[in-house]
Scaffold this active site. Structure first.
Site, PDB file in Angstrom:
ATOM      1  CG  HIS A   7      -1.041  37.849  60.748  1.00 54.37           C
ATOM      2  ND1 HIS A   7      -0.362  39.003  61.075  1.00 54.37           N
ATOM      3  CD2 HIS A   7      -0.284  36.819  61.221  1.00 54.37           C
ATOM      4  CE1 HIS A   7       0.754  38.682  61.734  1.00 54.37           C
ATOM      5  NE2 HIS A   7       0.811  37.356  61.846  1.00 54.37           N
ATOM      6  CG  ASP A  25       0.094  35.866  64.974  1.00 55.18           C
ATOM      7  OD1 ASP A  25       0.637  35.441  63.944  1.00 55.18           O
ATOM      8  OD2 ASP A  25       0.704  36.549  65.829  1.00 55.18           O
ATOM      9  CG  ASP A  26       0.995  31.761  65.744  1.00 57.44           C
ATOM     10  OD1 ASP A  26       1.380  31.009  64.834  1.00 57.44           O
ATOM     11  OD2 ASP A  26       1.435  32.914  65.913  1.00 57.44           O
ATOM     12  CG  HIS A  44       2.045  32.271  61.596  1.00 55.86           C
ATOM     13  ND1 HIS A  44       3.200  32.578  60.920  1.00 55.86           N
ATOM     14  CD2 HIS A  44       1.603  33.438  62.127  1.00 55.86           C
ATOM     15  CE1 HIS A  44       3.448  33.875  61.047  1.00 55.86           C
ATOM     16  NE2 HIS A  44       2.494  34.424  61.782  1.00 55.86           N
ATOM     17  CD  GLU A 103       4.693  39.977  66.726  1.00 59.79           C
ATOM     18  OE1 GLU A 103       5.560  39.587  65.920  1.00 59.79           O
ATOM     19  OE2 GLU A 103       3.939  39.179  67.356  1.00 59.79           O
TER      20      GLU A 103
HETATM   21  N1  HPA Z   1       5.495  36.933  64.783  1.00 61.10           N
HETATM   22  C1  HPA Z   1       6.603  36.458  64.209  1.00 61.10           C
HETATM   23  N2  HPA Z   1       6.731  35.195  63.835  1.00 61.10           N
HETATM   24  C2  HPA Z   1       5.701  34.359  64.036  1.00 61.10           C
HETATM   25  C3  HPA Z   1       4.538  34.794  64.628  1.00 61.10           C
HETATM   26  C4  HPA Z   1       4.426  36.152  65.013  1.00 61.10           C
HETATM   27  O1  HPA Z   1       3.412  36.647  65.542  1.00 61.10           O
HETATM   28  N3  HPA Z   1       3.724  33.718  64.692  1.00 61.10           N
HETATM   29  C5  HPA Z   1       4.377  32.675  64.142  1.00 61.10           C
HETATM   30  N4  HPA Z   1       5.585  33.065  63.730  1.00 61.10           N
HETATM   31 ZN    ZN Z   2       2.303  36.252  62.696  1.00 64.87          ZN
END
Ligand code: HPA
Ligand code: ZN
Length: 315
Positions: free
Chosen positions: A14, A275-276, A16, A197
């Protein structure tokens, strides 16, 4: 604990790629491409990374991606991620990218994918890290727009392993994308989706039953529905949990309040992911270390989570 975690082989499921763009590289690309940023300095940009929820993050994240223009910009960004994560024990990554964030600015799908593929090949030969790409549809846009994006992607079918669903979750249930996911699956692509989420457990049910996903991205709100938790356990459906992200986006108040350990104890196949990482304060190693500390995970539990990451991967 840190040395133990960094030496443990891990897969990241996971991530991005646009969320790995560090402020320093963002400024470098802005200058290389003649683009003006709203922030005077790296420090001022970093200071703006205070989020109240998912949307407040997405607004700044989409803006940041505007500096990505050329194939080499995508390659440089991805290579920086591979180097950093590899230094923390990453062996395999399944990487989300958001083509619509770029094609809506006039960047060709092919430009994005060629840049990412170039970095994937270098990561394999220089770092021994393998990887795959997952095309994410932006769920705040329409299903027709997602379908057009799939049309653009199919000439490069072999570049991707799966499709996913990201962006603003609330008000955009998985069922909105039933047809585009059905078509992607007919093309032999696997499916994943962000669900649970900020959105309710019902969105996780829809992702499983309608989109027929193999993994749930985040999924932490499953805990509100015992029948759903039982299904995740019975079918060993992996959750790609992102602990530092969840705290930054206020899904949990603190890492100590995170339900990852409860899910693990219940028998859910959880993994730890970043994630990011450029926005949330940690790459994969830091996510493992911070979570292990906050939830007092044992070495055996950490090994289980790392093993889950390979079991849950598409390789
Ligand atoms: N959730 C939804 N969209 C996203 C996320 C996330 O954590 N990170 C980058 N796009
Ligand atoms: Zn994500």
């Amino acid at each position: 604990m840190r040395e133990f975690i960094e030496s443990l082989p891990k897969a990241e499921l996971h991530l991005h790629i646009e969320g790995t763009l560090e402020p320093g590289l963002m400024f470098e690309l802005a200058s290389r491409n003649g683009i003006a940023l709203r922030y005077p300095s790296v420090e001022a940009l970093r200071a703006a990374y205070q989020f109240s929820d998912l949307q407040s993050f997405l607004d700044i994240y989409y803006e940041g991606a505007g500096v990505l223009q050329k194939r080499e910009d995508f390659a440089d960004m991805a290579m920086a991620y591979f180097r950093k994560a590899s230094s923390q024990g990453l062996k395999h990554a399944e990487i989300f990218f958001d083509p619509q964030t770029h094609t809506s600015r006039g960047i060709k799908y092919e430009t994005v994918v060629r840049g990412l593929r170039e970095a994937q090949e270098r990561a394999k030969s220089e770092l021994g890290v393998t990887s795959a790409l997952i095309l994410c549809f932006l769920r705040h846009l329409s299903e027709d727009e997602a379908m057009l994006t799939l049309d653009e992607a199919l000439p490069f079918r072999d570049a991707i392993v799966a499709v996913g669903l990201d962006s603003s979750e609330r008000g955009h249930p998985p069922s909105k994308f039933a047809r585009v996911f059905e078509r992607a699956r007919a093309e032999g692509l696997l499916a994943v989706a962000h669900a649970g989420e900020e959105g309710p457990p019902e969105y996780i049910w829809e992702a499983l039953d309608i989109l027929k996903v193999r993994r749930i991205d985040h999924g932490v709100r499953c805990i509100e529905d015992p029948r759903l938790v039982q299904r995740l356990v019975d079918e060993q459906i992996p959750l790609t949990v992102c602990p530092l992200s969840n705290v930054k986006l206020r899904v949990f108040d603190t890492l100590r309040d995170h339900n990852l350990k409860r899910l693990l104890d219940l028998g859910v196949k959880v993994t730890i992911n970043s994630d990011d990482p450029a926005y949330f304060g940690g790459y994969i190693g830091e996510n493992y270390v911070a979570t292990a500390d906050a939830l007092a995970l044992t070495q055996a539990e950490i090994e289980t989570i790392a093993k889950n990451s390979f079991d849950a991967s598409f390789v």
